[in-house]
Enzyme design. Structure first.
Site, PDB file in Angstrom:
ATOM      1  N   GLN A  62      30.926  32.189  23.113  1.00  0.00           N
ATOM      2  CA  GLN A  62      32.196  32.617  22.511  1.00  0.00           C
ATOM      3  C   GLN A  62      31.989  33.969  21.803  1.00  0.00           C
ATOM      4  O   GLN A  62      30.998  34.630  22.049  1.00  0.00           O
ATOM      5  CB  GLN A  62      32.701  31.523  21.553  1.00  0.00           C
ATOM      6  CG  GLN A  62      33.197  30.270  22.276  1.00  0.00           C
ATOM      7  CD  GLN A  62      34.500  30.478  23.046  1.00  0.00           C
ATOM      8  OE1 GLN A  62      35.221  31.459  22.840  1.00  0.00           O
ATOM      9  NE2 GLN A  62      34.823  29.558  23.949  1.00  0.00           N
ATOM     10  N   CYS A  70      45.027  35.012  58.353  1.00  0.00           N
ATOM     11  CA  CYS A  70      44.733  33.703  57.767  1.00  0.00           C
ATOM     12  C   CYS A  70      44.889  32.579  58.792  1.00  0.00           C
ATOM     13  O   CYS A  70      45.854  32.555  59.558  1.00  0.00           O
ATOM     14  CB  CYS A  70      45.647  33.461  56.572  1.00  0.00           C
ATOM     15  SG  CYS A  70      45.319  31.909  55.729  1.00  0.00           S
ATOM     16  N   ASP A  75      33.117  23.475  22.766  1.00  0.00           N
ATOM     17  CA  ASP A  75      33.047  24.819  22.192  1.00  0.00           C
ATOM     18  C   ASP A  75      34.274  25.108  21.350  1.00  0.00           C
ATOM     19  O   ASP A  75      35.277  24.401  21.437  1.00  0.00           O
ATOM     20  CB  ASP A  75      32.928  25.869  23.312  1.00  0.00           C
ATOM     21  CG  ASP A  75      34.160  25.891  24.206  1.00  0.00           C
ATOM     22  OD1 ASP A  75      34.711  24.796  24.487  1.00  0.00           O
ATOM     23  OD2 ASP A  75      34.578  26.971  24.636  1.00  0.00           O
ATOM     24  N   ASP A 135      35.801  20.417  31.906  1.00  0.00           N
ATOM     25  CA  ASP A 135      35.803  21.166  30.659  1.00  0.00           C
ATOM     26  C   ASP A 135      35.885  20.164  29.517  1.00  0.00           C
ATOM     27  O   ASP A 135      36.339  19.029  29.688  1.00  0.00           O
ATOM     28  CB  ASP A 135      36.971  22.162  30.633  1.00  0.00           C
ATOM     29  CG  ASP A 135      36.740  23.272  29.614  1.00  0.00           C
ATOM     30  OD1 ASP A 135      35.670  23.277  28.969  1.00  0.00           O
ATOM     31  OD2 ASP A 135      37.622  24.137  29.469  1.00  0.00           O
ATOM     32  N   SER A 136      35.442  20.614  28.349  1.00  0.00           N
ATOM     33  CA  SER A 136      35.281  19.693  27.216  1.00  0.00           C
ATOM     34  C   SER A 136      36.573  19.443  26.455  1.00  0.00           C
ATOM     35  O   SER A 136      36.758  18.384  25.873  1.00  0.00           O
ATOM     36  CB  SER A 136      34.269  20.285  26.248  1.00  0.00           C
ATOM     37  OG  SER A 136      34.738  21.557  25.812  1.00  0.00           O
ATOM     38  N   GLY A 137      37.456  20.428  26.448  1.00  0.00           N
ATOM     39  CA  GLY A 137      38.645  20.324  25.612  1.00  0.00           C
ATOM     40  C   GLY A 137      38.705  21.428  24.578  1.00  0.00           C
ATOM     41  O   GLY A 137      39.716  21.613  23.913  1.00  0.00           O
ATOM     42  N   GLY A 138      37.597  22.182  24.424  1.00  0.00           N
ATOM     43  CA  GLY A 138      37.570  23.285  23.464  1.00  0.00           C
ATOM     44  C   GLY A 138      38.701  24.276  23.701  1.00  0.00           C
ATOM     45  O   GLY A 138      39.312  24.785  22.756  1.00  0.00           O
ATOM     46  N   PHE A 139      39.009  24.487  24.980  1.00  0.00           N
ATOM     47  CA  PHE A 139      40.069  25.434  25.330  1.00  0.00           C
ATOM     48  C   PHE A 139      41.438  24.963  24.833  1.00  0.00           C
ATOM     49  O   PHE A 139      42.311  25.776  24.536  1.00  0.00           O
ATOM     50  CB  PHE A 139      40.100  25.638  26.853  1.00  0.00           C
ATOM     51  CG  PHE A 139      41.097  26.671  27.290  1.00  0.00           C
ATOM     52  CD1 PHE A 139      40.925  28.010  26.968  1.00  0.00           C
ATOM     53  CD2 PHE A 139      42.223  26.314  28.011  1.00  0.00           C
ATOM     54  CE1 PHE A 139      41.854  28.968  27.356  1.00  0.00           C
ATOM     55  CE2 PHE A 139      43.157  27.268  28.409  1.00  0.00           C
ATOM     56  CZ  PHE A 139      42.957  28.595  28.078  1.00  0.00           C
ATOM     57  N   CYS A 151      49.991  29.457  57.566  1.00  0.00           N
ATOM     58  CA  CYS A 151      50.099  30.686  58.375  1.00  0.00           C
ATOM     59  C   CYS A 151      50.136  30.386  59.873  1.00  0.00           C
ATOM     60  O   CYS A 151      50.711  31.156  60.640  1.00  0.00           O
ATOM     61  CB  CYS A 151      48.950  31.629  58.040  1.00  0.00           C
ATOM     62  SG  CYS A 151      49.077  32.264  56.356  1.00  0.00           S
ATOM     63  N   HIS A 208      48.178  27.802  51.225  1.00  0.00           N
ATOM     64  CA  HIS A 208      47.716  29.108  51.716  1.00  0.00           C
ATOM     65  C   HIS A 208      46.853  29.805  50.658  1.00  0.00           C
ATOM     66  O   HIS A 208      45.776  30.325  50.970  1.00  0.00           O
ATOM     67  CB  HIS A 208      48.891  30.014  52.096  1.00  0.00           C
ATOM     68  CG  HIS A 208      48.486  31.448  52.181  1.00  0.00           C
ATOM     69  ND1 HIS A 208      47.814  31.966  53.270  1.00  0.00           N
ATOM     70  CD2 HIS A 208      48.566  32.462  51.256  1.00  0.00           C
ATOM     71  CE1 HIS A 208      47.518  33.238  53.031  1.00  0.00           C
ATOM     72  NE2 HIS A 208      47.951  33.566  51.818  1.00  0.00           N
ATOM     73  N   GLY A 265      36.668  31.971  26.201  1.00  0.00           N
ATOM     74  CA  GLY A 265      37.481  32.761  25.279  1.00  0.00           C
ATOM     75  C   GLY A 265      37.875  34.128  25.806  1.00  0.00           C
ATOM     76  O   GLY A 265      38.232  35.009  25.040  1.00  0.00           O
ATOM     77  N   CYS A 295      45.039  29.317  57.899  1.00  0.00           N
ATOM     78  CA  CYS A 295      45.456  28.086  57.213  1.00  0.00           C
ATOM     79  C   CYS A 295      46.673  27.481  57.917  1.00  0.00           C
ATOM     80  O   CYS A 295      47.374  28.173  58.662  1.00  0.00           O
ATOM     81  CB  CYS A 295      45.749  28.367  55.741  1.00  0.00           C
ATOM     82  SG  CYS A 295      47.430  28.918  55.410  1.00  0.00           S
ATOM     83  N   ASP A 321      36.916  29.953  37.836  1.00  0.00           N
ATOM     84  CA  ASP A 321      37.996  28.978  38.032  1.00  0.00           C
ATOM     85  C   ASP A 321      39.273  29.617  37.526  1.00  0.00           C
ATOM     86  O   ASP A 321      39.236  30.434  36.601  1.00  0.00           O
ATOM     87  CB  ASP A 321      37.747  27.688  37.239  1.00  0.00           C
ATOM     88  CG  ASP A 321      38.186  27.828  35.792  1.00  0.00           C
ATOM     89  OD1 ASP A 321      37.421  28.407  34.999  1.00  0.00           O
ATOM     90  OD2 ASP A 321      39.320  27.423  35.454  1.00  0.00           O
TER      91      ASP A 321
END
Ligand SMILES: [Zn+2]
Length: 360
Positions: A182, A297, A142, A88-92, A302, A328, A209, A299, A259
């Site tokens: 946005q 599961c 952004d 990510d760019s950093g806009g967030f 589990c 898990h 956003g 994993c 994500d």
């Protein structure tokens, strides 16, 4: 770069091709903001069959510094992850306390929370950092407006995002470039932003956003509007989402990539994601429960440990407890996305969603 193979309503099955391999869509990325999916080793990620992660170029720029990553030959080698990495760019970070100073046509001025130094992030500089980091997919710089925000402020965020999108360097053969739509919760602004960006030569599109406090039905409405405008041939990435049910709802509206810190944050706080819903393992109900977290599961958590043991570790704030639950949860999300892709293939998403609604 992106191929769609099957559709079920608006839901799509596809493949995203990057220089670190192909990933089947829809897929979910655990978050590795600071070059680590919190508490998980690269081996854990391999066990959970995690094929893609998202990291944050602003955070990595501030610490440890891009030069340190370059010493290792890039982020993949630095964190020993061979799969696909988005940055990510950093806009967030505009809406995170302690980072943001100002934004104008040139870019965003951030302050380092570590030493107080100021940095101007232009679209070009953001791209340069992401290229040096060596991620497979670069997200454009952004303007992320917080929620709630005024119409005027949201309009400004769209205008600046469009200006920066035009300047974001896209003619790079190795790294894919994603635009970010946005517009907060305003329908006309979301439309404008989607139209502006759709006319540019991006490889894919983030929907930014959202999932920052607005009601869920508003988020879904914005996703519908944006996806009705974005080109069908490009992948669409709903940033910061989400839980299993939110993912299914969004996939049904044409989203391909997700994500969220959902599996790792919940894991550290003692909540397990299971096919029976969310289990708060710290509750006293589990003190003598000798079953695994999830019967279905496979994993390592589990396969080896009881709910009672995990309950004990979390009550004692043992790091192992946080690790085993995160492991898990991340494995669960991989299984969940695989199942979701099978449901799309069988045209049975509606029924799958109904079953999930009973427990989530
Ligand atoms: Zn498990």
């Amino acid at each position: 770069m992106f191929k769609i193979s099957t559709e079920d309503g608006n839901a799509r099955l596809g493949t995203l091709k990057t220089r670190h391999g192909e990933v089947k869509t829809p897929f979910f990325m655990p978050v590795a903001t600071k070059a680590t999916a919190k508490t998980l080793t690269p081996e854990d990620l391999q066990i959970c069959k995690v094929e893609a992660l998202i990291s944050n170029s602003l955070h990595l720029f501030l610490r440890p510094g891009v030069d340190v990553l370059e010493l290792h030959g890039g982020l993949h080698k630095f964190m020993k992850f061979d799969g696909v990495i988005f940055t990510d760019s950093g806009g967030f970070q505009m809406i995170r306390k302690g980072f943001f100073i100002d934004a104008n046509e040139k870019g965003i001025t951030f302050r380092s929370p570590y030493n107080g130094k100021k940095y101007l992030f232009t679209p070009e500089f953001s791209k340069e950092i992401q290229q040096r980091i060596g991620s497979d997919v670069a997200m454009m710089l952004d303007y992320c407006a917080e929620y709630p925000t005024s119409y005027e402020e949201a309009k400004r965020s769209v205008e600046l995002t469009t200006i920066w999108a035009a300047r974001f360097p896209k003619n790079t053969s190795k790294q894919l470039n994603f635009g970010i739509v946005q517009g907060s919760v305003y329908e006309d602004l979301r439309r404008k932003s989607a139209k502006d960006l759709a006319s540019m030569d991006f490889d894919g599109y983030g929907i930014g956003g959202l999932s920052i406090g607005e009601p869920k039905n508003v988020m879904y409405r914005m996703v519908e509007i944006v996806n009705s405008i974005l080109p069908e041939k490009n992948p669409r990435y709903l940033m910061g989402v989400g839980s299993p049910l939110e993912i299914v709802e969004s996939v049904m509206r044409g989203v391909d990539i997700f994500d969220s810190v959902f599996p790792t944050r919940n894991g550290r706080h003692g909540t397990a994601i299971t096919w029976q819903g969310m289990l708060n393992i710290r509750k006293s109900d589990y003190r003598t429960d000798t079953r695994p977290l999830d019967e279905e599961c496979s994993c390592p958590t589990c396969q080896n440990f009881t709910r009672a043991y995990l309950h004990h570790l979390l009550r004692e704030k043992e790091i192992l407890g946080m690790h085993l639950l995160s492991l898990h949860n991340v494995c669960f999300m991989t299984h969940f996305m695989k199942r979701l892709r099978e449901e799309i293939h069988q045209n049975s998403l509606q029924n799958f969603k109904k079953d999930l609604e009973k427990v989530f």
